[in-house]
Scaffold this motif. Structure first.
Motif, PDB file in Angstrom:
ATOM      1  N   ALA A 100      -3.893  13.010 -23.130  1.00  0.00           N
ATOM      2  CA  ALA A 100      -4.932  12.301 -22.389  1.00  0.00           C
ATOM      3  C   ALA A 100      -6.338  12.678 -22.837  1.00  0.00           C
ATOM      4  O   ALA A 100      -7.314  12.159 -22.285  1.00  0.00           O
ATOM      5  N   LEU A 101      -6.472  13.568 -23.837  1.00  0.00           N
ATOM      6  CA  LEU A 101      -7.791  14.094 -24.186  1.00  0.00           C
ATOM      7  C   LEU A 101      -8.767  13.006 -24.643  1.00  0.00           C
ATOM      8  O   LEU A 101      -9.879  12.889 -24.115  1.00  0.00           O
ATOM      9  N   ILE A 102      -8.360  12.204 -25.626  1.00  0.00           N
ATOM     10  CA  ILE A 102      -9.260  11.166 -26.148  1.00  0.00           C
ATOM     11  C   ILE A 102      -9.606  10.136 -25.080  1.00  0.00           C
ATOM     12  O   ILE A 102     -10.789   9.800 -24.894  1.00  0.00           O
ATOM     13  N   PRO A 103      -8.618   9.594 -24.326  1.00  0.00           N
ATOM     14  CA  PRO A 103      -8.980   8.659 -23.244  1.00  0.00           C
ATOM     15  C   PRO A 103      -9.918   9.282 -22.202  1.00  0.00           C
ATOM     16  O   PRO A 103     -10.818   8.604 -21.700  1.00  0.00           O
ATOM     17  N   LEU A 104      -9.712  10.573 -21.884  1.00  0.00           N
ATOM     18  CA  LEU A 104     -10.580  11.220 -20.895  1.00  0.00           C
ATOM     19  C   LEU A 104     -12.020  11.293 -21.385  1.00  0.00           C
ATOM     20  O   LEU A 104     -12.970  11.056 -20.616  1.00  0.00           O
ATOM     21  N   VAL A 105     -12.201  11.615 -22.663  1.00  0.00           N
ATOM     22  CA  VAL A 105     -13.552  11.681 -23.221  1.00  0.00           C
ATOM     23  C   VAL A 105     -14.205  10.299 -23.195  1.00  0.00           C
ATOM     24  O   VAL A 105     -15.383  10.152 -22.828  1.00  0.00           O
ATOM     25  N   LEU A 106     -13.436   9.266 -23.575  1.00  0.00           N
ATOM     26  CA  LEU A 106     -13.975   7.906 -23.576  1.00  0.00           C
ATOM     27  C   LEU A 106     -14.363   7.464 -22.166  1.00  0.00           C
ATOM     28  O   LEU A 106     -15.431   6.872 -21.951  1.00  0.00           O
ATOM     29  N   ALA A 123      -3.462   7.558 -11.605  1.00  0.00           N
ATOM     30  CA  ALA A 123      -2.414   7.836 -12.588  1.00  0.00           C
ATOM     31  C   ALA A 123      -1.366   8.795 -12.029  1.00  0.00           C
ATOM     32  O   ALA A 123      -0.170   8.655 -12.313  1.00  0.00           O
ATOM     33  N   GLY A 124      -1.820   9.773 -11.230  1.00  0.00           N
ATOM     34  CA  GLY A 124      -0.861  10.660 -10.575  1.00  0.00           C
ATOM     35  C   GLY A 124       0.035   9.913  -9.606  1.00  0.00           C
ATOM     36  O   GLY A 124       1.247  10.141  -9.558  1.00  0.00           O
ATOM     37  N   GLY A 125      -0.551   9.011  -8.831  1.00  0.00           N
ATOM     38  CA  GLY A 125       0.248   8.181  -7.924  1.00  0.00           C
ATOM     39  C   GLY A 125       1.207   7.285  -8.681  1.00  0.00           C
ATOM     40  O   GLY A 125       2.360   7.089  -8.268  1.00  0.00           O
ATOM     41  N   PHE A 126       0.750   6.736  -9.811  1.00  0.00           N
ATOM     42  CA  PHE A 126       1.609   5.894 -10.651  1.00  0.00           C
ATOM     43  C   PHE A 126       2.812   6.690 -11.159  1.00  0.00           C
ATOM     44  O   PHE A 126       3.940   6.186 -11.190  1.00  0.00           O
ATOM     45  N   THR A 127       2.581   7.947 -11.535  1.00  0.00           N
ATOM     46  CA  THR A 127       3.672   8.801 -12.010  1.00  0.00           C
ATOM     47  C   THR A 127       4.691   9.048 -10.902  1.00  0.00           C
ATOM     48  O   THR A 127       5.906   9.005 -11.137  1.00  0.00           O
ATOM     49  N   LEU A 128       4.208   9.293  -9.696  1.00  0.00           N
ATOM     50  CA  LEU A 128       5.122   9.518  -8.569  1.00  0.00           C
ATOM     51  C   LEU A 128       5.981   8.291  -8.292  1.00  0.00           C
ATOM     52  O   LEU A 128       7.166   8.410  -7.946  1.00  0.00           O
ATOM     53  N   ILE A 129       5.399   7.116  -8.457  1.00  0.00           N
ATOM     54  CA  ILE A 129       6.139   5.885  -8.176  1.00  0.00           C
ATOM     55  C   ILE A 129       7.131   5.565  -9.291  1.00  0.00           C
ATOM     56  O   ILE A 129       8.269   5.145  -9.037  1.00  0.00           O
ATOM     57  N   LEU A 256      -5.344   5.300 -18.207  1.00  0.00           N
ATOM     58  CA  LEU A 256      -4.661   6.560 -17.901  1.00  0.00           C
ATOM     59  C   LEU A 256      -3.239   6.332 -17.394  1.00  0.00           C
ATOM     60  O   LEU A 256      -2.367   7.186 -17.582  1.00  0.00           O
ATOM     61  N   SER A 257      -2.988   5.199 -16.743  1.00  0.00           N
ATOM     62  CA  SER A 257      -1.617   4.894 -16.319  1.00  0.00           C
ATOM     63  C   SER A 257      -0.713   4.718 -17.525  1.00  0.00           C
ATOM     64  O   SER A 257       0.447   5.170 -17.532  1.00  0.00           O
ATOM     65  N   MET A 258      -1.235   4.067 -18.572  1.00  0.00           N
ATOM     66  CA  MET A 258      -0.461   3.937 -19.809  1.00  0.00           C
ATOM     67  C   MET A 258      -0.266   5.309 -20.459  1.00  0.00           C
ATOM     68  O   MET A 258       0.807   5.604 -21.002  1.00  0.00           O
ATOM     69  N   VAL A 259      -1.305   6.136 -20.403  1.00  0.00           N
ATOM     70  CA  VAL A 259      -1.195   7.486 -20.960  1.00  0.00           C
ATOM     71  C   VAL A 259      -0.090   8.263 -20.255  1.00  0.00           C
ATOM     72  O   VAL A 259       0.668   9.004 -20.888  1.00  0.00           O
ATOM     73  N   MET A 260       0.032   8.081 -18.948  1.00  0.00           N
ATOM     74  CA  MET A 260       1.030   8.833 -18.192  1.00  0.00           C
ATOM     75  C   MET A 260       2.452   8.451 -18.572  1.00  0.00           C
ATOM     76  O   MET A 260       3.376   9.265 -18.448  1.00  0.00           O
ATOM     77  N   ILE A 261       2.658   7.223 -19.052  1.00  0.00           N
ATOM     78  CA  ILE A 261       3.986   6.859 -19.562  1.00  0.00           C
ATOM     79  C   ILE A 261       4.308   7.717 -20.781  1.00  0.00           C
ATOM     80  O   ILE A 261       5.418   8.252 -20.926  1.00  0.00           O
ATOM     81  N   VAL A 262       3.312   7.861 -21.672  1.00  0.00           N
ATOM     82  CA  VAL A 262       3.476   8.720 -22.843  1.00  0.00           C
ATOM     83  C   VAL A 262       3.730  10.162 -22.410  1.00  0.00           C
ATOM     84  O   VAL A 262       4.620  10.845 -22.935  1.00  0.00           O
ATOM     85  N   VAL A 263       2.958  10.627 -21.433  1.00  0.00           N
ATOM     86  CA  VAL A 263       3.094  12.001 -20.941  1.00  0.00           C
ATOM     87  C   VAL A 263       4.486  12.229 -20.356  1.00  0.00           C
ATOM     88  O   VAL A 263       5.115  13.276 -20.583  1.00  0.00           O
ATOM     89  N   MET A 264       4.996  11.260 -19.612  1.00  0.00           N
ATOM     90  CA  MET A 264       6.317  11.407 -19.000  1.00  0.00           C
ATOM     91  C   MET A 264       7.407  11.485 -20.054  1.00  0.00           C
ATOM     92  O   MET A 264       8.354  12.274 -19.929  1.00  0.00           O
ATOM     93  N   GLU A 413      -7.739   0.615 -29.705  1.00  0.00           N
ATOM     94  CA  GLU A 413      -7.703   1.894 -28.997  1.00  0.00           C
ATOM     95  C   GLU A 413      -6.398   2.089 -28.234  1.00  0.00           C
ATOM     96  O   GLU A 413      -5.848   3.182 -28.182  1.00  0.00           O
ATOM     97  N   MET A 414      -5.882   1.027 -27.612  1.00  0.00           N
ATOM     98  CA  MET A 414      -4.641   1.133 -26.843  1.00  0.00           C
ATOM     99  C   MET A 414      -3.487   1.557 -27.752  1.00  0.00           C
ATOM    100  O   MET A 414      -2.656   2.390 -27.383  1.00  0.00           O
ATOM    101  N   ALA A 415      -3.432   0.956 -28.949  1.00  0.00           N
ATOM    102  CA  ALA A 415      -2.352   1.294 -29.877  1.00  0.00           C
ATOM    103  C   ALA A 415      -2.513   2.720 -30.390  1.00  0.00           C
ATOM    104  O   ALA A 415      -1.534   3.472 -30.498  1.00  0.00           O
ATOM    105  N   LYS A 416      -3.752   3.115 -30.698  1.00  0.00           N
ATOM    106  CA  LYS A 416      -3.992   4.470 -31.188  1.00  0.00           C
ATOM    107  C   LYS A 416      -3.628   5.512 -30.139  1.00  0.00           C
ATOM    108  O   LYS A 416      -3.134   6.591 -30.469  1.00  0.00           O
TER     109      LYS A 416
END
Length: 489
Positions: A100-106, A123-129, A256-264, A413-416
């Motif tokens: 999530a580093l690059i998206p957070l900076v942006l 994004a945390g709520g999205f992960t829980l769901i 960040l919701s898309m990032v959380m899919i990657v994180v999961m 950016e989304m693909a990167k």
């Protein structure tokens, strides 16, 4: 003999190593070792994001202290669990994710800290769901997929060790100077000698001894910067929303919701690798509880203006290297992280460990992750199937973002955001390639035995032979009865 084995010989055989409680002194040493391994990664995200947002050194130190407290609490949640729903109960260390580093900076540059906190909260709520649905992917992780991913994890994080050996970042002045290389090599030699010739507790804390010895030698060769220790307050109690109030904007939330899919996906890979090492396979229910804990940590972190949390792959190698599998050791790591967050000078003191010294230790630890994956791949059957191609595609495509970082620079950016992580790319490739090349049987190993070990194949063949003979016997008896019935008529 392992130190953990010495202590647990009297325990019932039914108690798995992952559930064994070691002596307090040993757990503190092993736990501190885990903290030193993951500390640089744990503070990197708040350090980079804070600098990008123009926070002062004092504010960044406070942000790091709050982050360490949440890291510790999240680690306790994962290792010990909370009720029936949260925590994978595996020796998993939680920390701020680099994904999530690059998206957070942006987001921070466009919307400020408030925009980051609002997006992280959603994004945390999205992960829980979504966790109960994402964890269903575990059925697509046979041995060939799991072994490929674990090997890829070890190879993908090796550049982190390389950066540490050079002194930090390849763009910095003096990167890869002779002093850095020599100290990294010396630290590595110290660790290898202790691991080879030591025994029991001494062998298991080889990394910790190597880090302490390397740092001490660095003091005489170069200088150690104690300025951050001087600037840090003695006590820092986390205060909710001390930097900004959450603001909710659509684009950051979606990003960040898309990032959380990657994180999961990455977190599941780490939990599966850890479960394989400690003898408790991470099934769907375990993964769901682990992902729910990640979502809860991320949501709670947003209340302190912090960032998404995930399992750290760095610590997987340490478990493989030392053979200490107890989740309570990692729980002690969580307690140490909390103390370091509350007593900021303790946290700042660990920061002075030189990067080359960390790099010397990282070579061994990250390499052991790859060894664990190779060991799993060694149990895979490669005859009359396409398992070899699955491994080749996973490693080949998964290492592309690592070996050629600028390969996807021209994409949106989304693909990167998705393609910058070799672990995520490799995981998706392994699952899809296995399904396409090995077919439906790849999902259900009990039915097809595509990846079974030789003894499993023998058992499966024997079971089929018994079934065939039983059916034949039943048919013969039926024919005999029909023949008797005709003769009676």
């Amino acid at each position: 003999m392992n130190a953990s084995a010495v202590h647990t010989e009297s325990l019932p055989a039914s108690v798995l190593p992952v559930d064994r409680v070691l002596p307090v002194g040993q757990m503190i040493l092993y736990g501190l070792q885990h903290v030193l391994v993951m500390y640089a990664g744990a503070v990197a995200v708040p350090l980079v994001v804070g600098a990008a947002l123009g926070l002062s050194d004092a504010q960044i130190i406070i942000l790091i202290s709050c982050d360490l407290v949440i890291c510790g609490l999240a680690t306790l949640l994962q290792t010990l669990g909370a009720g029936r729903w949260l925590g994978c109960r595996l020796p998993v260390v939680q920390g701020c994710t680099f994904a999530a580093l690059i998206p957070l900076v942006l987001i921070g540059r466009e919307y400020g800290m408030g925009g980051i906190s609002g997006a992280v909260m959603v994004a945390g709520g999205f992960t829980l769901i979504s966790a109960p649905w994402i964890c269903r992917l575990v059925r697509f992780f046979p041995k060939v997929v799991m072994g490929s991913i674990v090997t890829l994890i070890g190879l993908s994080i090796m550049p982190v060790a390389g950066g540490w050996i050079g002194g930090g970042s390849s763009g910095m002045a003096g990167f890869g100077n002779v002093t850095s290389l020599a100290m990294a090599a010396l630290t590595l030699v110290i660790i290898l000698n202790i691991y080879t010739f030591g025994s029991g507790l001494i062998k298991n804390i080889a990394v910790l001894i190597g880090l302490v010895a390397g740092t001490t030698l660095w003091y005489f060769v170069d200088t150690l910067d104690f300025s951050r220790v001087a600037f840090s307050p003695w006590v820092n109690v986390p205060v909710p929303l001390q930097f900004a109030t959450p603001e909710f904007h659509l684009v950051p939330i979606l990003l960040l919701s898309m990032v959380m899919i990657v994180v999961m996906v990455e977190t599941m890979s780490s939990m599966i690798a850890t479960g394989e090492m400690v003898g408790r396979k991470a099934d769907r229910e375990t993964l769901k509880k682990g992902l729910l804990a990640c979502g809860m940590a991320t949501f709670c972190g947003s209340l302190f203006n912090l960032f998404p949390y995930a399992a750290f792959a760095q610590n997987v190698g340490l478990i493989s290297l030392t053979g200490v599998k107890s989740r309570f050791v990692v729980a002690v790591s969580g307690c140490i992280l909390i103390l370091m967050g509350l007593f900021a000078k303790m946290a700042a003191l660990v920061v002075i460990v030189p990067k080359p010294v960390l790099g010397g230790a990282g070579v061994v630890m990250f390499g052991m992750v790859a060894v664990s994956g190779i060991r799993t791949l060694g149990e895979v059957n490669y005859r009359n199937n396409n398992n070899g191609m699955v491994v080749a595609l996973t490693l080949g495509l998964g290492l592309m973002p690592v070996l050629v970082p600028a390969l996807f620079a021209q994409l949106p950016e989304m693909a990167k955001m998705f393609l910058h992580s070799g672990i995520t790319v490799g995981t998706c490739v392994a699952i899809v390639a296995n399904l396409i090349l090995n077919g439906k049987g790849a999902q259900f190993q009990n039915r097809s035995c595509v990846n079974c070990a030789p003894e499993e194949l023998v058992q499966s063949t024997a079971a089929r032979t018994v079934a065939v003979r039983t059916v034949r016997m039943w048919l013969l008896l039926r024919r005999a009865r029909e023949q008797k019935a005709k003769e009676a008529d």
